[in-house]
Design a protein around this motif. Sequence first.
Motif, short mmCIF file in Angstrom:
data_model
loop_
_atom_site.label_atom_id
_atom_site.label_comp_id
_atom_site.label_asym_id
_atom_site.label_seq_id
_atom_site.Cartn_x
_atom_site.Cartn_y
_atom_site.Cartn_z
N THR A 52 2.05 43.65 48.25
CA THR A 52 1.10 43.98 49.31
C THR A 52 1.52 45.25 50.03
N TRP A 53 0.57 45.84 50.75
CA TRP A 53 0.87 46.96 51.63
C TRP A 53 1.03 46.46 53.05
N THR A 54 1.97 47.02 53.76
CA THR A 54 2.15 46.75 55.19
C THR A 54 2.05 48.07 55.94
N ALA A 55 2.11 48.00 57.26
CA ALA A 55 2.08 49.23 58.05
C ALA A 55 3.29 50.11 57.78
N ARG A 81 8.30 43.66 57.69
CA ARG A 81 6.97 43.21 58.12
C ARG A 81 6.46 42.08 57.23
N SER A 122 -3.85 36.54 55.99
CA SER A 122 -3.02 37.60 55.40
C SER A 122 -2.82 38.75 56.37
N ASN A 124 -4.26 41.48 56.29
CA ASN A 124 -4.54 42.75 55.61
C ASN A 124 -6.03 42.82 55.29
N GLU A 127 -7.17 44.67 51.83
CA GLU A 127 -6.86 43.94 50.61
C GLU A 127 -7.75 42.72 50.42
N THR A 171 -3.75 51.94 48.56
CA THR A 171 -3.98 52.17 49.98
C THR A 171 -5.43 52.61 50.18
N GLN A 207 -8.66 47.62 60.32
CA GLN A 207 -7.40 46.89 60.41
C GLN A 207 -7.05 46.57 61.86
N ALA A 239 -8.32 37.25 55.45
CA ALA A 239 -7.50 38.17 56.23
C ALA A 239 -7.35 37.75 57.68
#
Length: 311
Positions: A52-55, A81, A122, A124, A127, A171, A207, A239
């Motif tokens: 996954t992507w985080t900040a 995170r 989640s 996110n 995503e 992203t 977001q 999310a």
Amino acid sequence: MTPAPTDEQAGLTSVYRPRDRVDVRLTLAPLRRGGGDPAWWFAPDGAIWQATWTADGPATRHLVVRSDGIHVTAWGPGAERALAGVPDLLGARDDPSGFDPSLHPVVRDAYRSRTAMRIPRSGNVLEALVPAVLEQKVVGLDAKAAWRRLVLQHGSPAPGPAPRTMRVPPTAEGWRDVPVWDWRRAGIEEVRAGTVRRAAAVARRLQEGADLPIEEARRRLLTVRGIGPWTVAEIASRALGDADAVSVGDYHLAHLVGWALTGSRTDDAGMLRLLEPWAGHRQRVIRLIEITQTSRAPKFGPRAPRARPLI
């Protein structure tokens, strides 16, 4: 969460001990877009992997249920995170205390062995948004195949010792840069591709809505052309941890709910009337019905044709 720092190669680890029992696989299942989702792997040994992507950047999570709690290891720039997000991911904000499964025998029987299922959050938005847009008005298998193809092509390798086929989804910039021919080869026409690009262009604002009241998050999502109530509900249930989300406009859902609760198919208005006694927990009821009744329900109407790449 009890963090235990380790060296960078081994990742960061923690143990999550929820107040109540959590069925990890059942809780996380809606976040996985089919068995071939490159961002997830439910391993035969019971472990669950997620990319996954985080900040702070990409991360891989590895979750294992043991007697003393849920052991989590994370790798990548976003590892810290990713660890911090585990309680929400596993439904820590979900409160089923006001849920009354006894109002209908189908719901009661489904819930009896699934009391540890939670509504995940989640956190996110993008995503959850992109695969929901891909699923708009198409056969689910085609949407999952498109998601798999696009993430494999445009995602990045999952950090750490994750299975080599795992990818972190793109992203916002990555989704905006997907060339038109790759959308078409994945079977995605301009309408859905354009919706993803428009959402990616305002991804930061969407977001931010995850930390605001859920009505504001919904309002922001609806400002994106191509995103309507059905897509918002699909995003909110994954999310935002919305235990009351109902995907009005779904081709099959109203019929399934009607058949499960009355023995007859119904429309969206009828579905909402049937679910009203569980207001606040309608997504929970829908999940229980989908898990236990989908394979038993009669087929409603002709099977939609499978899509072909738009080349």
